[in-house]
Design a protein around this motif. Structure first.
Motif, PDB file in Angstrom:
ATOM      1  N   LEU A 124     -61.004 -47.333  -0.796  1.00 61.24           N
ATOM      2  CA  LEU A 124     -61.503 -47.453  -2.153  1.00 61.24           C
ATOM      3  C   LEU A 124     -61.084 -46.690  -3.372  1.00 61.24           C
ATOM      4  O   LEU A 124     -60.579 -47.174  -4.326  1.00 61.24           O
ATOM      5  CB  LEU A 124     -63.138 -46.910  -1.938  1.00 61.24           C
ATOM      6  N   PHE A 125     -60.671 -45.394  -2.849  1.00 59.13           N
ATOM      7  CA  PHE A 125     -60.162 -44.393  -3.706  1.00 59.13           C
ATOM      8  C   PHE A 125     -58.845 -45.029  -4.655  1.00 59.13           C
ATOM      9  O   PHE A 125     -58.593 -45.029  -5.813  1.00 59.13           O
ATOM     10  CB  PHE A 125     -59.907 -43.047  -3.194  1.00 59.13           C
ATOM     11  N   ARG A 126     -57.903 -45.585  -3.421  1.00 55.70           N
ATOM     12  CA  ARG A 126     -56.683 -46.096  -3.835  1.00 55.70           C
ATOM     13  C   ARG A 126     -56.781 -47.167  -4.907  1.00 55.70           C
ATOM     14  O   ARG A 126     -56.220 -47.441  -5.625  1.00 55.70           O
ATOM     15  CB  ARG A 126     -55.902 -46.450  -2.537  1.00 55.70           C
ATOM     16  N   LEU A 127     -57.801 -48.129  -4.437  1.00 56.69           N
ATOM     17  CA  LEU A 127     -58.114 -49.483  -5.033  1.00 56.69           C
ATOM     18  C   LEU A 127     -58.576 -49.030  -6.618  1.00 56.69           C
ATOM     19  O   LEU A 127     -58.287 -49.623  -7.521  1.00 56.69           O
ATOM     20  CB  LEU A 127     -58.964 -50.243  -4.678  1.00 56.69           C
ATOM     21  N   LYS A 128     -59.315 -47.722  -6.790  1.00 54.73           N
ATOM     22  CA  LYS A 128     -59.773 -47.470  -7.827  1.00 54.73           C
ATOM     23  C   LYS A 128     -58.694 -47.120  -8.858  1.00 54.73           C
ATOM     24  O   LYS A 128     -58.770 -47.017 -10.145  1.00 54.73           O
ATOM     25  CB  LYS A 128     -61.029 -46.340  -7.796  1.00 54.73           C
ATOM     26  N   VAL A 129     -57.705 -46.093  -8.313  1.00 54.79           N
ATOM     27  CA  VAL A 129     -56.672 -45.546  -8.912  1.00 54.79           C
ATOM     28  C   VAL A 129     -56.052 -46.523  -9.606  1.00 54.79           C
ATOM     29  O   VAL A 129     -55.675 -46.556 -10.707  1.00 54.79           O
ATOM     30  CB  VAL A 129     -55.801 -44.705  -8.162  1.00 54.79           C
ATOM     31  N   GLU A 130     -55.432 -47.660  -8.825  1.00 56.16           N
ATOM     32  CA  GLU A 130     -54.689 -48.823  -9.220  1.00 56.16           C
ATOM     33  C   GLU A 130     -55.445 -49.564 -10.324  1.00 56.16           C
ATOM     34  O   GLU A 130     -54.786 -49.850 -11.446  1.00 56.16           O
ATOM     35  CB  GLU A 130     -54.406 -49.621  -7.875  1.00 56.16           C
ATOM     36  N   GLU A 131     -56.796 -49.782 -10.185  1.00 56.65           N
ATOM     37  CA  GLU A 131     -57.422 -50.621 -11.140  1.00 56.65           C
ATOM     38  C   GLU A 131     -57.510 -49.741 -12.496  1.00 56.65           C
ATOM     39  O   GLU A 131     -57.305 -50.365 -13.507  1.00 56.65           O
ATOM     40  CB  GLU A 131     -58.799 -50.856 -10.765  1.00 56.65           C
ATOM     41  N   ALA A 132     -57.821 -48.500 -12.504  1.00 56.64           N
ATOM     42  CA  ALA A 132     -57.854 -47.634 -13.536  1.00 56.64           C
ATOM     43  C   ALA A 132     -56.350 -47.564 -14.319  1.00 56.64           C
ATOM     44  O   ALA A 132     -56.534 -47.606 -15.455  1.00 56.64           O
ATOM     45  CB  ALA A 132     -58.277 -46.230 -13.472  1.00 56.64           C
ATOM     46  N   TYR A 133     -55.161 -47.491 -13.537  1.00 56.43           N
ATOM     47  CA  TYR A 133     -53.993 -47.743 -14.276  1.00 56.43           C
ATOM     48  C   TYR A 133     -54.242 -48.721 -15.064  1.00 56.43           C
ATOM     49  O   TYR A 133     -53.472 -49.012 -16.071  1.00 56.43           O
ATOM     50  CB  TYR A 133     -53.053 -47.924 -13.085  1.00 56.43           C
ATOM     51  N   ARG A 134     -54.483 -49.911 -14.475  1.00 61.24           N
ATOM     52  CA  ARG A 134     -54.364 -51.348 -15.072  1.00 61.24           C
ATOM     53  C   ARG A 134     -55.152 -51.367 -16.378  1.00 61.24           C
ATOM     54  O   ARG A 134     -55.003 -52.515 -17.369  1.00 61.24           O
ATOM     55  CB  ARG A 134     -54.800 -52.495 -13.989  1.00 61.24           C
ATOM     56  N   ARG A 135     -56.290 -50.703 -16.551  1.00 61.25           N
ATOM     57  CA  ARG A 135     -57.224 -50.817 -17.437  1.00 61.25           C
ATOM     58  C   ARG A 135     -56.871 -49.980 -18.624  1.00 61.25           C
ATOM     59  O   ARG A 135     -57.465 -50.008 -20.112  1.00 61.25           O
ATOM     60  CB  ARG A 135     -58.681 -50.384 -16.870  1.00 61.25           C
ATOM     61  N   ILE A 136     -55.971 -48.720 -18.647  1.00 52.95           N
ATOM     62  CA  ILE A 136     -55.673 -47.930 -19.753  1.00 52.95           C
ATOM     63  C   ILE A 136     -54.915 -48.667 -20.591  1.00 52.95           C
ATOM     64  O   ILE A 136     -54.012 -49.365 -20.290  1.00 52.95           O
ATOM     65  CB  ILE A 136     -55.000 -46.635 -19.078  1.00 52.95           C
ATOM     66  N   SER A 137     -55.191 -48.428 -21.776  1.00 56.26           N
ATOM     67  CA  SER A 137     -54.279 -49.287 -22.970  1.00 56.26           C
ATOM     68  C   SER A 137     -53.588 -48.257 -23.960  1.00 56.26           C
ATOM     69  O   SER A 137     -53.968 -47.203 -23.927  1.00 56.26           O
ATOM     70  CB  SER A 137     -55.394 -49.922 -23.613  1.00 56.26           C
ATOM     71  N   GLY A 138     -52.866 -48.703 -24.981  1.00 57.75           N
ATOM     72  CA  GLY A 138     -52.234 -48.015 -25.837  1.00 57.75           C
ATOM     73  C   GLY A 138     -51.355 -47.143 -25.393  1.00 57.75           C
ATOM     74  O   GLY A 138     -51.140 -45.969 -26.074  1.00 57.75           O
ATOM     75  N   ALA A 179     -58.180 -38.986 -12.423  1.00 50.55           N
ATOM     76  CA  ALA A 179     -59.295 -38.203 -12.903  1.00 50.55           C
ATOM     77  C   ALA A 179     -60.513 -39.274 -12.908  1.00 50.55           C
ATOM     78  O   ALA A 179     -61.715 -38.771 -12.380  1.00 50.55           O
ATOM     79  CB  ALA A 179     -59.194 -37.631 -14.293  1.00 50.55           C
ATOM     80  N   ILE A 180     -60.416 -40.414 -13.179  1.00 52.10           N
ATOM     81  CA  ILE A 180     -61.408 -41.377 -13.316  1.00 52.10           C
ATOM     82  C   ILE A 180     -61.948 -41.928 -12.010  1.00 52.10           C
ATOM     83  O   ILE A 180     -63.076 -41.897 -11.558  1.00 52.10           O
ATOM     84  CB  ILE A 180     -61.163 -42.630 -14.335  1.00 52.10           C
ATOM     85  N   ALA A 181     -60.809 -42.075 -11.156  1.00 45.28           N
ATOM     86  CA  ALA A 181     -61.212 -42.604  -9.881  1.00 45.28           C
ATOM     87  C   ALA A 181     -61.807 -41.505  -9.036  1.00 45.28           C
ATOM     88  O   ALA A 181     -62.484 -41.812  -8.146  1.00 45.28           O
ATOM     89  CB  ALA A 181     -59.764 -42.949  -9.122  1.00 45.28           C
ATOM     90  N   THR A 182     -61.468 -40.225  -9.183  1.00 42.30           N
ATOM     91  CA  THR A 182     -62.171 -39.254  -8.641  1.00 42.30           C
ATOM     92  C   THR A 182     -63.420 -39.062  -8.912  1.00 42.30           C
ATOM     93  O   THR A 182     -64.505 -38.816  -8.091  1.00 42.30           O
ATOM     94  CB  THR A 182     -61.491 -37.864  -8.617  1.00 42.30           C
ATOM     95  N   ALA A 183     -63.834 -39.136 -10.124  1.00 43.82           N
ATOM     96  CA  ALA A 183     -65.134 -38.763 -11.093  1.00 43.82           C
ATOM     97  C   ALA A 183     -66.078 -39.969 -10.171  1.00 43.82           C
ATOM     98  O   ALA A 183     -67.358 -39.584 -10.072  1.00 43.82           O
ATOM     99  CB  ALA A 183     -64.946 -38.671 -12.289  1.00 43.82           C
ATOM    100  N   VAL A 184     -65.796 -41.106 -10.152  1.00 44.46           N
ATOM    101  CA  VAL A 184     -66.751 -42.314  -9.988  1.00 44.46           C
ATOM    102  C   VAL A 184     -66.670 -42.701  -8.459  1.00 44.46           C
ATOM    103  O   VAL A 184     -65.628 -42.899  -7.777  1.00 44.46           O
ATOM    104  CB  VAL A 184     -66.365 -43.419 -10.815  1.00 44.46           C
ATOM    105  N   SER A 185     -67.726 -42.278  -7.771  1.00 47.73           N
ATOM    106  CA  SER A 185     -67.898 -42.647  -6.546  1.00 47.73           C
ATOM    107  C   SER A 185     -68.135 -43.892  -6.037  1.00 47.73           C
ATOM    108  O   SER A 185     -68.425 -44.744  -6.894  1.00 47.73           O
ATOM    109  CB  SER A 185     -69.092 -41.687  -5.764  1.00 47.73           C
ATOM    110  N   GLY A 186     -67.855 -44.393  -4.731  1.00 44.26           N
ATOM    111  CA  GLY A 186     -68.197 -45.972  -4.408  1.00 44.26           C
ATOM    112  C   GLY A 186     -67.000 -47.094  -4.782  1.00 44.26           C
ATOM    113  O   GLY A 186     -66.129 -46.496  -4.991  1.00 44.26           O
TER     114      GLY A 186
END
Ligand SMILES: Nc1ncnc2c1ncn2[C@@H]1O[C@H](COP(=O)(O)OP(=O)(O)O)[C@@H](O)[C@H]1O
Ligand SMILES: Nc1ccn([C@H]2C[C@H](O)[C@@H](COP(=O)(O)OP(=O)(O)O)O2)c(=O)n1
Length: 422
Positions: free
Chosen positions: A379-393, A314-321
């Motif tokens: 870019l989308f793939r990289l954003k999904v992976e990075e968002a995965y890594r940033r999610i906590s808890g 969801a985050i990776a789709t919402a944020v372009s670039g």
């Protein structure tokens, strides 16, 4: 009516807004300034200099379901009905750093002779649909642009407000999409996601079917006795292969999110705009959590995708670039929903893009539209992976999925034994 209410909220701060247009793949930011005689105005819009006039259409309704659906429908309508000499780009408008101030729409570059067709279409749109229309006109010497806001004056006529100069604006500190992620793309409680589906039930009959499948929130479940292990990763990273091996090795129950009971409804929600689609996936996690609660009293539980997938896509789709446009590491968008069961361990399988593509090809399946997007859009793939890594808890632990399947299994078993005392 819903549109008038939304407009009356937007218009008082109209001249404080920043506008963003995607031109040639990059955002161009501008704001507007009142006309004062003799004032130096920096030249803008070189990117659209070949056009005589442009238009912006911003979708605004106080009914968020209507607004989200109409934003998608408007694109189809404009593509279908506009003259071929018109070119369409995504655009948005926001108040810098003000949460929930983002409104989305389209920017239209018009090269048709006389522009009568597009004007007629836009007049029609403004009278029937929740849209704010502006025209952009070039000065005689072609150097400056002005923005003129249209208003529906009833009986098929429009009036226009005064002109503003268009002036370039600095890129905002935060990507504008991040202003609206919370409760538009990602939901942090059962109630928030539930509300979206409840509001859509009038126009999407399948929403009622989802609501009927939801667990009752009345009885909060106690923590399962056995460990709960979630396996995450992009498509074809080996989740199915690994989760089935873990089930067999550990004598565990295997569950997935979205749960099986939602499978017949999934295609319907995949066609909906992000607000509705993401609320559907968010609720799927709560159904899976209920199943985990039951199974986890008897055996360890392995889960194929869970909350990390819901939030990261969801985050990776919402944020372009590029990846740097993602909300900062410390942002509240990466937090775990307060009322969702927390797994004992989350493993993220990562794979080199070429190897992932090879596995997809070998599997011989057609890709989903989103997976094609992942392929085409690095870019989308990289954003999904990075968002995965940033999610906590809990945060996820990354495991390289390129070794043979039995080695990946051993690696993950080591992690499970270390963390879950199995
Ligand atoms: N470690 C591995 N090494 C090589 N091929 C693998 C490995 N794990 C899975 N595969 C193969 O890759 C493809 C995708 O795996 P799958 O488990 O279906 O991924 P996912 O469930 O993540 O989409 C399948 O054809 C599978 O047999
Ligand atoms: N728990 C989940 C699981 C999937 N999703 C969404 C995220 C993406 O839009 C798609 C990815 O699903 P996809 O069809 O590729 O999933 P599989 O690899 O078949 O498990 O589903 C989700 O939001 N939450």
């Amino acid at each position: 009516m819903a549109c008038r209410r939304a407009m009356s909220r937007l218009l008082p701060q109209w001249s404080s807004r920043v506008f963003s247009v995607e031109l040639n793949g990059a955002p161009f930011y501008f704001s507007i300034q009142e006309k004062h005689r003799g004032e130096e105005i920096p030249q803008v819009f070189r990117q659209v200099q070949n056009y005589d006039r442009c238009y912006s259409l911003l979708v605004c309704s106080s009914d968020r379901i209507k607004q989200a659906r109409f934003h998608s429908e408007l694109k189809e309508k404009l593509r279908r009905d506009l003259p071929t000499e018109c070119d369409l780009s995504p655009m948005s408008s926001f108040l810098p750093n003000v949460k929930d101030s983002l409104v989305k729409g389209y920017f239209l570059k018009d090269m048709s002779v006389g522009s009568t067709l597009s004007e007629k279409l836009l007049r029609d749109v403004i009278q029937h649909d929740p849209v704010l229309v502006c025209s952009y006109l070039k000065s005689e010497d072609g150097q400056l642009w002005t923005q003129r806001l249209w208003r529906d004056a009833g009986s098929h006529s429009v009036e226009t407000s005064k002109d503003y100069y268009v002036v370039p604006s600095e890129a905002p500190e935060y990507h504008p999409a991040t202003l609206n992620i919370i409760n538009s793309d990602v939901f942090y409680s059962f109630e928030e996601a539930y509300e979206v589906l409840k509001e859509s039930a009038d126009i999407i009959p399948e929403a009622t079917s989802v609501l009927e499948l939801l667990p009752s929130r009345a009885k909060a479940r106690s923590k399962p006795d056995f460990p709960v292990i979630v396996i995450e990763g992009l498509d074809a990273t080996g989740k199915t292969t690994l989760t089935e091996s873990l089930r067999d090795t550990l004598g565990a129950a295997l569950l997935r999110s979205p749960p099986k009971c939602l499978s017949p409804l999934r295609a319907c929600f995949d066609r909906e705009p992000p607000l509705i689609r993401r609320a559907f996936y968010a609720l799927g996690n709560y159904i899976t959590a209920e199943e985990i609660g039951q199974e986890g009293m008897k055996t360890p539980v392995i889960v194929d995708r869970f909350w990390h997938s819901t939030a990261a896509y969801a985050i990776a789709t919402a944020v372009s670039g590029p990846v740097c446009n993602l909300p900062a590491d410390s942002s509240a968008v990466y937090r775990w929903p307060r009322d969702l069961l927390q797994p004992s361990l989350v493993v993220l399988l990562t794979l080199d893009p070429e190897e992932r593509k090879r596995r997809l090809r070998d599997r011989g399946e057609g890709e989903t539209a989103e997976e094609q997007e992942l392929d085409h859009n690095q870019l989308f793939r990289l954003k999904v992976e990075e968002a995965y890594r940033r999610i906590s808890g809990p945060a996820c632990i990354t495991v390289d999925a390129s070794p043979p399947a039995d080695q990946v299994l051993q690696q993950v078993l080591l992690l499970i034994r270390g963390k879950c005392h199995l």
